[in-house]
Design an enzyme around this catalytic site. Structure first.
Site: not given
Ligand code: AMP
Length: 279
Positions: A30, A34, A37, A186
């Site tokens: 999304m 960081h 990702h 995020s």
């Molecule tokens: P999001 O943008 O928060 O929807 O996350 C996108 C992808 O990144 C999802 O598969 C999350 O599980 C992964 N993700 C987010 N934060 C972390 C983290 N700290 N360590 C590993 N994967 C992450």
């Protein structure tokens, strides 16, 4: 790196990447990227010939009182980070492309989505599963990579891929943490400097509890102690803290191999999640 916003162009671009039998890994996000990702992208570079990243802040996975409008968005910065990591293309559709007028079909996640984050966020995992299924059909990757940080989401997507016969390997990537142990998210950007400092109590309490459970300590006592430590550390409430089977997410009364400690806690307006293996 191409930034693509319509499905016909996406199909052509992915077909070009796949020429000569090359493989494609998809990393759905999304945005507000960081190091967590980026670790997914790096895993993609290792396991596939090309990485396609997507950025889509999916309205259907946010509840009416959640942070959809406030969710951090900075596509130019995100795109710069993805270029640095050698991402082949960025799929960044508008809401109207993802959900054109009259869009009426969705995926319903049954018991796997009912507890834990699903209990506090009704409909959340239906929204996640539907958008991920659409991303799979849009990009048609060989591999898709998700973070273990969202453990319930990863389990649900693995199950969805199996149930709906997606011919895509689902890989989980380890949780990327800050130096003090807080899982990168995020949503950490919502925390004030004081809150950010206090937030370390969350992973600390979970790590301590995971070690105690593996050691055979009483489950209810251990989880109650962890909850108290999280509140004492500056959180306002604990949404849930539970020991679950890592795959089925079935709640466990006692420790067993392949157990996972799952938790969510709130500090002010910010809701954080985390999880640890037990044993
Ligand atoms: P999001 O943008 O928060 O929807 O996350 C996108 C992808 O990144 C999802 O598969 C999350 O599980 C992964 N993700 C987010 N934060 C972390 C983290 N700290 N360590 C590993 N994967 C992450």
């Amino acid at each position: 790196m191409q930034i693509i916003r319509d499905i016909a162009t996406l199909h052509r671009a992915v077909a070009a990447l796949k020429q000569g039998g090359k493989s494609v890994a998809l990393v759905p996000t999304m945005g507000a990227l960081h190091e967590g990702h980026i670790s997914l992208v790096r895993m993609g570079r290792r396991v596939a010939d090309h990485v396609v990243a997507s950025i889509f802040v999916n309205p259907t996975q946010f509840g009416p009182n959640e942070d959809f409008a406030a969710y951090p968005r900075d596509e130019a910065r995100d795109a710069g980070m993805l270029v640095e990591e050698g991402v082949a293309l960025l799929w960044a559709p508008d809401v109207g492309v993802m959900y054109p007028a009259g869009h009426a079909t969705h995926i319903e996640v049954a018991e796997l989505g009912a507890d834990y984050c699903g209990a506090a966020r009704p409909g959340h995992f239906d929204g996640v599963a539907t958008v991920v299924a659409k991303l799979f059909n849009q990009v048609r990757p060989d591999i898709a990579i998700f973070g273990e940080k969202d453990w319930q989401q990863l389990a649900i997507i693995r199950r969805m891929a199996r149930d709906l016969d997606f011919d895509i390997d689902i890989l989980g990537a380890p949780i990327a943490r800050a130096d003090d142990g807080l899982a990168l998210s995020s949503r950490n950007a919502y925390l004030s400097p004081e809150q950010r400092k206090a937030a370390v109590s969350f992973p600390k309490a979970l790590q301590t509890a995971a070690a105690a459970l593996a050691n055979g300590d009483d489950m209810y006592e251990t989880l109650a102690k962890a909850e108290a430590a999280i509140i004492a550390g500056g959180f306002d409430s604990v949404d849930y803290i539970a020991l679950a089977d890592a795959d089925s997410l079935e709640q466990l009364a006692t420790f067993r191999a392949s157990a996972r400690l799952l938790a969510a806690a709130r500090m002010g307006k910010t809701r954080l999640i985390d999880n640890y293996p037990v044993g």
